[in-house]
Design an enzyme around this catalytic site. Sequence first.
Site, PDB file in Angstrom:
ATOM      1  CD  GLU A   1      -2.747   1.495   2.446  1.00 14.58           C
ATOM      2  OE1 GLU A   1      -2.788   0.392   3.419  1.00 14.58           O
ATOM      3  OE2 GLU A   1      -3.487   2.433   2.698  1.00 14.58           O
TER       4      GLU A   1
ATOM      5  NE  ARG B   1       2.395  -7.792   9.681  1.00 15.42           N
ATOM      6  CZ  ARG B   1       2.406  -6.757   9.110  1.00 15.42           C
ATOM      7  NH1 ARG B   1       3.574  -5.827   8.968  1.00 15.42           N
ATOM      8  NH2 ARG B   1       1.439  -6.498   8.141  1.00 15.42           N
TER       9      ARG B   1
ATOM     10  CE  LYS C   1       3.442   0.089   3.972  1.00 14.63           C
ATOM     11  NZ  LYS C   1       2.199  -0.050   3.606  1.00 14.63           N
TER      12      LYS C   1
HETATM   13  P1  ATP Z   1       2.762  -1.943   7.468  1.00 17.97           P
HETATM   14  O1  ATP Z   1       1.958  -2.282   8.831  1.00 17.97           O
HETATM   15  O2  ATP Z   1       3.924  -1.383   7.606  1.00 17.97           O
HETATM   16  O3  ATP Z   1       1.870  -0.701   6.793  1.00 17.97           O
HETATM   17  P2  ATP Z   1       1.367  -3.622   5.698  1.00 17.97           P
HETATM   18  O4  ATP Z   1       1.297  -5.089   5.919  1.00 17.97           O
HETATM   19  O5  ATP Z   1       0.279  -2.852   5.894  1.00 17.97           O
HETATM   20  O6  ATP Z   1       2.617  -3.086   6.716  1.00 17.97           O
HETATM   21  P3  ATP Z   1       1.800  -3.504   3.151  1.00 17.97           P
HETATM   22  O7  ATP Z   1       2.062  -2.149   2.125  1.00 17.97           O
HETATM   23  O8  ATP Z   1       0.465  -4.008   3.106  1.00 17.97           O
HETATM   24  O9  ATP Z   1       2.029  -2.980   4.576  1.00 17.97           O
HETATM   25  O10 ATP Z   1       2.607  -4.640   2.620  1.00 17.97           O
HETATM   26  C1  ATP Z   1       3.035  -5.281   1.367  1.00 17.97           C
HETATM   27  C2  ATP Z   1       3.301  -6.715   1.607  1.00 17.97           C
HETATM   28  O11 ATP Z   1       4.408  -6.834   2.623  1.00 17.97           O
HETATM   29  C3  ATP Z   1       2.363  -7.400   2.180  1.00 17.97           C
HETATM   30  O12 ATP Z   1       1.988  -8.727   1.458  1.00 17.97           O
HETATM   31  C4  ATP Z   1       2.605  -7.665   3.601  1.00 17.97           C
HETATM   32  O13 ATP Z   1       1.855  -8.708   4.011  1.00 17.97           O
HETATM   33  C5  ATP Z   1       4.005  -7.706   3.692  1.00 17.97           C
HETATM   34  N1  ATP Z   1       4.623  -7.258   4.652  1.00 17.97           N
HETATM   35  C6  ATP Z   1       4.437  -6.199   5.484  1.00 17.97           C
HETATM   36  N2  ATP Z   1       5.249  -6.016   6.550  1.00 17.97           N
HETATM   37  C7  ATP Z   1       5.638  -7.203   6.552  1.00 17.97           C
HETATM   38  C8  ATP Z   1       6.496  -7.733   7.594  1.00 17.97           C
HETATM   39  N3  ATP Z   1       6.971  -7.423   8.762  1.00 17.97           N
HETATM   40  N4  ATP Z   1       7.225  -8.792   7.416  1.00 17.97           N
HETATM   41  C9  ATP Z   1       6.824  -9.556   6.149  1.00 17.97           C
HETATM   42  N5  ATP Z   1       6.023  -9.200   5.301  1.00 17.97           N
HETATM   43  C10 ATP Z   1       5.457  -8.091   5.558  1.00 17.97           C
HETATM   44 MG    MG Z   2      -1.260  -1.806   5.758  1.00 16.36          MG
END
Ligand code: ATP
Ligand code: MG
Length: 561
Positions: A35, A262, A272
């Site tokens: 995102e 994760r 983020k």
């Molecule tokens: P954040 O909470 O940092 O915004 P998110 O999961 O909302 O993380 P996205 O932009 O949706 O962030 O993530 C893109 C991809 O990266 C998704 O498939 C997510 O599952 C993966 N991802 C995000 N954070 C991690 C992590 N800490 N370890 C492994 N994969 C991750």
């Molecule tokens: Mg997110």
Amino acid sequence: MSEADKPLNFIDHIIEEDLANGFEKRHLRFRFPPEPNGYLHIGHASSICLNFGLGLRYDAPVNLRFDDTNPVKEEQEFVDAIKKDVEWLGYHWDTVRYASDYFQQLYDWALLLIERGKAYVDSQSSDIMASQKGTPTEPGIAGPYRSRSISENLKLFEAMKRGEFAEGSHVLRAKIDMAAPNMLMRDPIMYRILHKAHHRTGTDWCIYPMYDWTHGESDYIEQVSHSLCTLEFAMHRELYDWFLDQVYDSQKIRPKQREFARRNLSHTVVSKRKLLKLVEEGKVTGWDDPRMPTISGLRRRGYTPESIKNFAATIGIAKRENLIDVSLLEFHVREDLNKIAPRVMGVLDPIKIIIVNYPEGEVEWLEAENNPENEAAGSREVPFSREIYIERDDFKEEADKKFFRLKLEGEVRLKNGYIIRAVSCKKNDSGDIVEIQCTYDPKSKSGSGTDESLRKVKGTLHWVSVNHAIEAEVRLYDRLFNDENPDAHKAKDFMEFINPDSLQVISGYLEPSLKNAKPGDFFQFQRLGYFCVDPDTTSKKLVFNRTVGLRDSWAKLQEKT
Ligand code: ATP
Ligand code: MG
């Protein structure tokens, strides 16, 4: 390590099994779906390495898909930064896609669901809807609008799209089962009204699809075969499949969602939203502050793509969440830089030495090897003269036998140069040493082939010639958080654990070969650690970041306390 050489993880096994059951390899397709609401962090690196790694292993396309369904938090700046980071890591996407490209298709499908009695417009407040949802042990109850007629639902949904209603006045919900054991199946919201401009679609839309409705259908549109996401979506899989069932055409590839854990890194936060808070509250200088666990922060800190990919490969993919110690990440950057970083000398806490028997005004250029790990790196020359700097803590007036550095009446070798002996030292009124007098052995020059040049003394010190030294700003970093897991405290906010001393700015005195160093160049400052040139560097002033020390000083400190 190439993808083919890596041991198979449980996700690879799922794919191997599908192939063994007749799924054709040419239909494999993956995606990395960030995102664009912030910069990528080290957790994302695991997901990038997983998805793009699968692409390489199976020679399958991987899309970079921006999951951009929330106009409030998303920006073009983040899209650009994400592309740059994925490319910098060395991966190539097949195509860049945006969930927002599918808004029309998703809308058309939503109409189809309404027509089939599978979706309805609910006009209650969000509080009331929440109160009807039930609990994990009690079923939910149907609200009054659940039985709205298809024609009324169509009329209202179209009016929602035209912008005739205020935010929060109506939502579109899937009509599934208010008593489903999985609460996510109790008529989840598919669309909400948001009168906000979107970074790509502008004001074309004022209804925006929710994640669950968007993600699986986007995978389907792109014909992604394996949609890999983190464990918090495990419960969403049932809904992912239900939404797919509504539009699935059996001639097509049916995407499969699978979940992995994760990755969390110690002494920092990987979210983020939380990183944005650090940026917005000025706790760091920006998303690329070298203390940030973002890809851009790590890059500015001097991390190499290889070090990040090797780290991700070492921790692998798991089914359970755990906290990875940041020292493992540091190990990997040390390992990579040890192979490729040119060696140079710089003194960060100088004390002056006068070599009393060395002629005043004379300068000698000594040959210095650029990298003992790599002969092809060649050599350079460093100037030697009567006055040099060494590190303050490399000298003691008196010390026991275990102190292999310089002490009065003791000898050390100057790296690439001569053996010197300390004869006396000068102190100021408060008793601090301000200058050391030494003699040097003219026959002991490194590499000169004399018996003295081969003479072994216990200590070798780095040094710079006072008159030739370049003064540079050096930024020394420590952990951004004092706590191993700042996120894990229920009673305290993660912001309370910020380390107030995570940045120390000092002046360093560097050998003149560094004069033309450019932002991004990296070096080993011998005996001190790895450093890289920061983009804040100007023609007047060099700025260096310490990437990492040579040894794991953090672990040692922990042992002591
Ligand atoms: P954040 O909470 O940092 O915004 P998110 O999961 O909302 O993380 P996205 O932009 O949706 O962030 O993530 C893109 C991809 O990266 C998704 O498939 C997510 O599952 C993966 N991802 C995000 N954070 C991690 C992590 N800490 N370890 C492994 N994969 C991750
Ligand atoms: Mg997110």
